[in-house]
Design a protein around this motif. Structure first.
Motif, mmCIF file in Angstrom:
data_model
loop_
_atom_site.group_PDB
_atom_site.id
_atom_site.type_symbol
_atom_site.label_atom_id
_atom_site.label_comp_id
_atom_site.label_asym_id
_atom_site.label_seq_id
_atom_site.Cartn_x
_atom_site.Cartn_y
_atom_site.Cartn_z
ATOM 1 N N THR A 92 55.507 -70.325 24.079
ATOM 2 C CA THR A 92 56.624 -69.205 24.302
ATOM 3 C C THR A 92 57.289 -68.959 23.108
ATOM 4 O O THR A 92 57.649 -67.714 22.737
ATOM 5 C CB THR A 92 57.506 -69.765 25.536
ATOM 6 N N ARG A 93 57.809 -70.002 22.187
ATOM 7 C CA ARG A 93 58.524 -69.931 20.927
ATOM 8 C C ARG A 93 57.516 -69.131 20.062
ATOM 9 O O ARG A 93 58.030 -68.307 19.079
ATOM 10 C CB ARG A 93 58.964 -71.130 20.551
ATOM 11 N N LYS A 96 57.228 -65.344 20.829
ATOM 12 C CA LYS A 96 58.147 -64.708 20.750
ATOM 13 C C LYS A 96 58.522 -64.536 19.035
ATOM 14 O O LYS A 96 58.882 -63.281 18.352
ATOM 15 C CB LYS A 96 59.456 -65.505 21.028
ATOM 16 N N ARG A 97 58.124 -65.511 18.161
ATOM 17 C CA ARG A 97 58.336 -65.170 16.743
ATOM 18 C C ARG A 97 57.128 -64.357 16.286
ATOM 19 O O ARG A 97 57.663 -63.770 15.385
ATOM 20 C CB ARG A 97 58.098 -66.745 16.099
ATOM 21 N N GLU A 99 55.835 -61.913 17.898
ATOM 22 C CA GLU A 99 56.473 -60.476 18.588
ATOM 23 C C GLU A 99 57.443 -59.928 17.559
ATOM 24 O O GLU A 99 57.600 -58.987 17.207
ATOM 25 C CB GLU A 99 56.874 -60.818 19.883
ATOM 26 N N ASN A 100 58.566 -60.889 17.165
ATOM 27 C CA ASN A 100 59.388 -60.617 16.358
ATOM 28 C C ASN A 100 59.016 -60.066 14.841
ATOM 29 O O ASN A 100 59.715 -59.139 14.324
ATOM 30 C CB ASN A 100 60.697 -61.765 16.151
#
Length: 174
Positions: A92-93, A96-97, A99-100
């Motif tokens: 998940t982390r 997210k990174r 994606e950012n």
């Protein structure tokens, strides 16, 4: 004062083919020289990989996610967890990174309304050749002057170690 049984890299026997340890080997680790060797090699490999990957805006491990997405196309996050033998929180982390940073995007899974697909973006596809070049550089750093036979033996030994550890982990999960 150093414990009499503690050895550091300066105390390791000189061996022209092996060199010296980069991390002091405590006496208590002498019962597991292979395990300590794996630790040292993994630490150096990860450090060098991290340094090389920073050039393209990735952190160690993120390139493995991207490699799977480039190879297989969009994947459910749970599938990425299984493919990379990760855990849900870490994945998940990582997603997210990524994606950012603009390297992946999420979209609804057409087959499962509860799931989302993770897919590589055009920006990440442009990164693929650079990541492959970095892995070539990392591989060359790792194998150095090993000839083809030594490389094959090393790979065979690594696969055997991985299989042994996988079997042990599977038993521990029972």
């Amino acid at each position: 004062m150093q414990h009499p049984k503690h050895r550091d890299a300066r105390d390791q026997p000189a061996d022209e083919t092996l060199g010296t340890a980069t991390v002091p080997v405590p006496a208590s680790a002498e019962v597991g020289p292979i395990s300590h060797g794996i630790f040292r090699v993994a630490r150096l490999h990860r450090m060098i990989a991290g340094h090389l990957l920073r050039r393209v805006g990735l952190h160690t491990g993120q390139e493995l996610v991207m490699m799977q997405l480039w190879e297989l196309g969009p994947q459910r996050q749970t599938d990425l967890v299984h493919l990379l033998d990760s855990d849900a929180a870490t994945m998940t982390r990582t997603i997210k990174r990524l994606e950012n940073a603009g390297f992946v995007r999420r979209r609804p899974c057409p087959d499962d309304k509860r799931a989302t697909l993770i897919e590589p973006t055009a920006a990440s596809r442009a990164l693929r050749r650079e990541v492959e070049s970095i892995w070539t550089e990392l591989e060359n750093a790792a194998v150095g002057t090993l000839d083809a036979a030594q490389r094959a033996q090393s790979l065979q030994a690594l696969r055997a170690l991985e299989n042994n550890l996988a079997r042990y982990a599977a038993k521990a999960d029972e």
